[in-house]
Design a protein around this motif. Structure first.
Motif, PDB file in Angstrom:
ATOM      1  N   THR A 215     -26.661   0.881 -32.529  1.00 18.77           N
ATOM      2  CA  THR A 215     -26.870  -0.479 -32.834  1.00 18.77           C
ATOM      3  C   THR A 215     -25.722  -1.299 -32.308  1.00 18.77           C
ATOM      4  O   THR A 215     -25.841  -2.538 -31.600  1.00 18.77           O
ATOM      5  CB  THR A 215     -26.911  -0.667 -34.360  1.00 18.77           C
ATOM      6  OG1 THR A 215     -28.113   0.270 -34.849  1.00 18.77           O
ATOM      7  CG2 THR A 215     -27.166  -1.899 -34.647  1.00 18.77           C
ATOM      8  N   GLN A 216     -24.346  -0.793 -32.359  1.00 10.30           N
ATOM      9  CA  GLN A 216     -23.275  -1.576 -31.692  1.00 10.30           C
ATOM     10  C   GLN A 216     -23.288  -1.270 -30.231  1.00 10.30           C
ATOM     11  O   GLN A 216     -22.860  -2.366 -29.717  1.00 10.30           O
ATOM     12  CB  GLN A 216     -22.031  -0.767 -32.347  1.00 10.30           C
ATOM     13  CG  GLN A 216     -20.713  -1.800 -32.201  1.00 10.30           C
ATOM     14  CD  GLN A 216     -19.498  -1.171 -32.745  1.00 10.30           C
ATOM     15  OE1 GLN A 216     -19.402  -1.181 -34.047  1.00 10.30           O
ATOM     16  NE2 GLN A 216     -18.469  -0.795 -32.012  1.00 10.30           N
TER      17      GLN A 216
ATOM     18  N   TYR B 223     -23.927  -8.998 -28.303  1.00 10.03           N
ATOM     19  CA  TYR B 223     -23.106  -9.389 -28.891  1.00 10.03           C
ATOM     20  C   TYR B 223     -22.697 -10.805 -27.747  1.00 10.03           C
ATOM     21  O   TYR B 223     -22.735 -10.831 -26.757  1.00 10.03           O
ATOM     22  CB  TYR B 223     -21.740  -8.734 -28.821  1.00 10.03           C
ATOM     23  CG  TYR B 223     -21.873  -7.585 -29.922  1.00 10.03           C
ATOM     24  CD1 TYR B 223     -21.351  -7.929 -31.141  1.00 10.03           C
ATOM     25  CD2 TYR B 223     -22.462  -6.386 -29.731  1.00 10.03           C
ATOM     26  CE1 TYR B 223     -21.494  -6.958 -32.168  1.00 10.03           C
ATOM     27  CE2 TYR B 223     -22.725  -5.462 -30.889  1.00 10.03           C
ATOM     28  CZ  TYR B 223     -22.254  -5.844 -32.055  1.00 10.03           C
ATOM     29  OH  TYR B 223     -22.229  -4.798 -33.232  1.00 10.03           O
ATOM     30  N   PRO B 224     -22.008 -11.876 -28.684  1.00 14.62           N
ATOM     31  CA  PRO B 224     -21.583 -13.005 -27.887  1.00 14.62           C
ATOM     32  C   PRO B 224     -20.630 -12.598 -26.803  1.00 14.62           C
ATOM     33  O   PRO B 224     -19.955 -11.754 -26.654  1.00 14.62           O
ATOM     34  CB  PRO B 224     -20.765 -13.902 -29.080  1.00 14.62           C
ATOM     35  CG  PRO B 224     -21.252 -13.336 -30.358  1.00 14.62           C
ATOM     36  CD  PRO B 224     -21.595 -11.908 -30.067  1.00 14.62           C
TER      37      PRO B 224
ATOM     38  N   PRO C 154     -15.288  -8.420 -28.312  1.00 16.29           N
ATOM     39  CA  PRO C 154     -15.015  -7.109 -27.511  1.00 16.29           C
ATOM     40  C   PRO C 154     -15.984  -6.133 -27.538  1.00 16.29           C
ATOM     41  O   PRO C 154     -15.985  -5.048 -27.189  1.00 16.29           O
ATOM     42  CB  PRO C 154     -13.874  -6.579 -28.470  1.00 16.29           C
ATOM     43  CG  PRO C 154     -13.992  -7.344 -29.922  1.00 16.29           C
ATOM     44  CD  PRO C 154     -14.893  -8.813 -29.574  1.00 16.29           C
ATOM     45  N   TYR C 155     -16.998  -6.534 -28.234  1.00 15.18           N
ATOM     46  CA  TYR C 155     -18.230  -5.421 -28.484  1.00 15.18           C
ATOM     47  C   TYR C 155     -19.526  -5.639 -27.231  1.00 15.18           C
ATOM     48  O   TYR C 155     -20.369  -4.818 -27.041  1.00 15.18           O
ATOM     49  CB  TYR C 155     -18.892  -5.581 -29.602  1.00 15.18           C
ATOM     50  CG  TYR C 155     -17.878  -5.031 -30.894  1.00 15.18           C
ATOM     51  CD1 TYR C 155     -17.591  -3.869 -31.051  1.00 15.18           C
ATOM     52  CD2 TYR C 155     -17.626  -6.119 -31.578  1.00 15.18           C
ATOM     53  CE1 TYR C 155     -16.617  -3.392 -32.037  1.00 15.18           C
ATOM     54  CE2 TYR C 155     -16.463  -5.771 -32.627  1.00 15.18           C
ATOM     55  CZ  TYR C 155     -16.029  -4.459 -32.806  1.00 15.18           C
ATOM     56  OH  TYR C 155     -15.216  -4.142 -33.756  1.00 15.18           O
ATOM     57  N   PHE C 156     -19.218  -6.974 -26.639  1.00 11.79           N
ATOM     58  CA  PHE C 156     -19.957  -7.189 -25.439  1.00 11.79           C
ATOM     59  C   PHE C 156     -20.124  -6.215 -24.383  1.00 11.79           C
ATOM     60  O   PHE C 156     -18.885  -6.029 -23.840  1.00 11.79           O
ATOM     61  CB  PHE C 156     -20.159  -8.765 -25.082  1.00 11.79           C
ATOM     62  CG  PHE C 156     -20.793  -8.979 -23.961  1.00 11.79           C
ATOM     63  CD1 PHE C 156     -22.043  -9.446 -24.183  1.00 11.79           C
ATOM     64  CD2 PHE C 156     -20.250  -9.128 -22.813  1.00 11.79           C
ATOM     65  CE1 PHE C 156     -22.970  -9.817 -22.933  1.00 11.79           C
ATOM     66  CE2 PHE C 156     -20.920  -9.212 -21.515  1.00 11.79           C
ATOM     67  CZ  PHE C 156     -22.492  -9.786 -21.716  1.00 11.79           C
ATOM     68  N   TYR C 157     -21.205  -5.635 -23.833  1.00  7.62           N
ATOM     69  CA  TYR C 157     -21.236  -5.225 -22.461  1.00  7.62           C
ATOM     70  C   TYR C 157     -22.755  -5.771 -21.673  1.00  7.62           C
ATOM     71  O   TYR C 157     -23.651  -6.318 -22.521  1.00  7.62           O
ATOM     72  CB  TYR C 157     -21.638  -3.745 -22.740  1.00  7.62           C
ATOM     73  CG  TYR C 157     -20.552  -3.115 -23.156  1.00  7.62           C
ATOM     74  CD1 TYR C 157     -19.415  -2.736 -22.756  1.00  7.62           C
ATOM     75  CD2 TYR C 157     -20.257  -2.621 -24.786  1.00  7.62           C
ATOM     76  CE1 TYR C 157     -18.115  -2.144 -23.199  1.00  7.62           C
ATOM     77  CE2 TYR C 157     -19.273  -2.286 -25.216  1.00  7.62           C
ATOM     78  CZ  TYR C 157     -18.163  -1.793 -24.511  1.00  7.62           C
ATOM     79  OH  TYR C 157     -17.070  -1.187 -25.132  1.00  7.62           O
TER      80      TYR C 157
ATOM     81  N   VAL D 171     -16.801 -15.029 -36.347  1.00  8.17           N
ATOM     82  CA  VAL D 171     -17.847 -15.307 -35.519  1.00  8.17           C
ATOM     83  C   VAL D 171     -17.744 -14.715 -34.024  1.00  8.17           C
ATOM     84  O   VAL D 171     -18.722 -14.044 -33.484  1.00  8.17           O
ATOM     85  CB  VAL D 171     -18.085 -16.689 -35.430  1.00  8.17           C
ATOM     86  CG1 VAL D 171     -18.966 -17.234 -34.224  1.00  8.17           C
ATOM     87  CG2 VAL D 171     -18.531 -17.346 -36.604  1.00  8.17           C
ATOM     88  N   LYS D 172     -16.565 -14.815 -33.425  1.00  6.53           N
ATOM     89  CA  LYS D 172     -16.322 -13.945 -32.153  1.00  6.53           C
ATOM     90  C   LYS D 172     -16.216 -12.614 -32.141  1.00  6.53           C
ATOM     91  O   LYS D 172     -16.795 -11.939 -31.196  1.00  6.53           O
ATOM     92  CB  LYS D 172     -15.016 -14.814 -31.453  1.00  6.53           C
ATOM     93  CG  LYS D 172     -15.263 -16.345 -31.549  1.00  6.53           C
ATOM     94  CD  LYS D 172     -13.951 -16.674 -30.883  1.00  6.53           C
ATOM     95  CE  LYS D 172     -13.648 -16.498 -29.672  1.00  6.53           C
ATOM     96  NZ  LYS D 172     -12.410 -16.740 -28.637  1.00  6.53           N
ATOM     97  N   ASN D 173     -15.519 -12.222 -33.005  1.00  4.63           N
ATOM     98  CA  ASN D 173     -15.270 -10.773 -32.950  1.00  4.63           C
ATOM     99  C   ASN D 173     -15.839  -9.602 -33.994  1.00  4.63           C
ATOM    100  O   ASN D 173     -15.451  -8.534 -34.046  1.00  4.63           O
ATOM    101  CB  ASN D 173     -13.760 -10.561 -33.238  1.00  4.63           C
ATOM    102  CG  ASN D 173     -12.984 -11.201 -32.050  1.00  4.63           C
ATOM    103  OD1 ASN D 173     -13.406 -11.420 -30.864  1.00  4.63           O
ATOM    104  ND2 ASN D 173     -11.816 -12.083 -32.231  1.00  4.63           N
TER     105      ASN D 173
END
Length: 267
Positions: A33-34, A39-40, A44-47, A174-176
Motif C-alpha cells: 500500500t505504501q 503520494y503527493p 518522501p513516499y512518492f515514486y 499533509v505533505k509528509n
C-alpha cells in the motif's frame, strides 16, 4: 436493458485488482500500500511508478467491490466495441491521467496552504488561525479554543508559539504523512463510465437504491456533477479523491475525441 458478460480484458483487470488487494490484506510484510499508493509530489513516499500502481490497490473490501462491480457493468460493451488491447490502453491512460490531474490539484492546494501558513507566520491572529484550519484541515477539533485565546491575547508569546506549531504541523502532515497516499481504480473507472455514456447513451442501467433503470447518459452525467460539487464543497472527514474521478472522466473524453479523428479505427 443490456446483458453483460465478463470479457477477457475485464476479467484480467478484475483478477489483477483482486490479486494485489489480497497481498495488501494478507501479506503485511510487503508494504504494498505504501509503495504503490499515489503520494503527493514532494512527499518522501512518492515514486514515479505510483501513477500506474495506485489504480490496482484498494483500501478495503467495500472499496474494491464497488469499483469492480462498475467495471463489470460498463467494461464489457466497450471491450466488445474496441477489442482487448484498445480497452486496456484506454483504462491505463484514464488511470494515469486521473492520477496526474489529482497530483496537479493536490500540488496547487498544498501550495495555497503553504502560502497561508507563511502569511500566518508573518502576522499571527486568532481569526487567521481558525480560517487556516477551516480551509485546510476542517476535520480537526479543538483549534477553536486556541484561536479564541490568540484572539484575546494577540501578543502572548505562548499562544503565538502554540498556534504556529499547530499550523506547521498541519503542513507537515499533509505533505509528509505516510497516510496521504491515494489509491483505487475509480479514476480509470470514471473514464470508462464516460466512454460508455458517450458510445451507448441510451443504455439503461440499474443504480442502487433506485428501483428503476436510468439511461447511461443521465446516470454518468449525474455522477460527474456530484463529484464536481463534492470536490468543490469539501466536508470534514471526506477523504475521497474527487478530482481523480473528474480527471479520469476528462481524460477519457479527450481520448475518445482524439480517437474519433480516426473514425474507422475507432469504430
Amino acid at each position: 436493458m443490456f446483458n453483460f458478460d465478463i470479457t477477457p480484458a475485464v476479467r484480467n483487470l478484475l483478477l489483477a485488482n483482486l490479486f494485489f488487494f489480497l497481498i495488501q490484506q494478507y501479506a503485511p510484510v510487503l508494504p504494498l500500500t505504501q509503495w504503490g499508493s499515489l503520494y503527493p509530489l514532494g512527499s518522501p513516499y512518492f515514486y514515479p511508478w505510483q501513477f500506474v500502481t495506485y489504480m490496482f490497490l484498494h483500501a478495503n473490501w467495500g472499496h474494491i467491490f464497488g469499483n469492480m462491480i462498475w467495471l463489470i457493468i460498463y467494461g464489457p460493451m466497450l471491450e466488445h466495441r474496441w477489442g482487448v488491447q484498445r480497452f486496456i490502453v484506454f483504462w491505463l491512460i484514464c488511470g494515469v491521467g486521473a492520477g496526474a490531474i489529482y497530483e496537479g490539484v493536490k500540488f496547487y492546494e498544498t501550495n495555497q496552504m503553504e502560502q497561508a501558513a507563511a502569511a500566518f507566520h508573518r502576522q499571527p491572529t486568532g481569526g487567521d488561525f481558525a480560517e487556516f484550519f477551516r480551509t485546510n484541515f476542517p476535520e480537526a477539533r479543538g483549534y477553536e479554543t486556541l484561536a479564541r485565546g490568540l484572539q484575546q491575547h494577540p501578543q502572548d508569546a505562548e499562544y503565538i508559539d502554540a498556534a504556529t506549531q499547530a499550523v506547521d504541523g498541519v503542513v507537515q502532515e499533509v505533505k509528509n504523512s505516510p497516510m496521504a497516499g491515494m489509491l483505487g481504480a475509480s479514476g480509470a473507472l470514471f473514464g470508462v463510465m464516460l466512454a460508455f455514456a458517450y458510445l451507448f447513451p441510451n443504455t439503461e442501467i440499474y443504480r442502487f437504491p433506485l428501483p428503476f433503470p436510468i439511461k447511461a447518459k443521465y446516470l454518468v452525467a449525474f455522477s460527474i456533477a456530484v463529484e464536481l460539487y463534492t470536490g468543490t464543497h469539501r466536508t470534514p472527514g471526506d477523504n475521497v479523491a474527487h478530482y481523480a474521478h473528474l480527471g479520469g472522466a476528462l481524460v477519457g473524453f479527450i481520448v475518445i475525441k482524439l480517437w474519433e479523428r480516426g473514425r474507422q479505427q475507432f469504430y
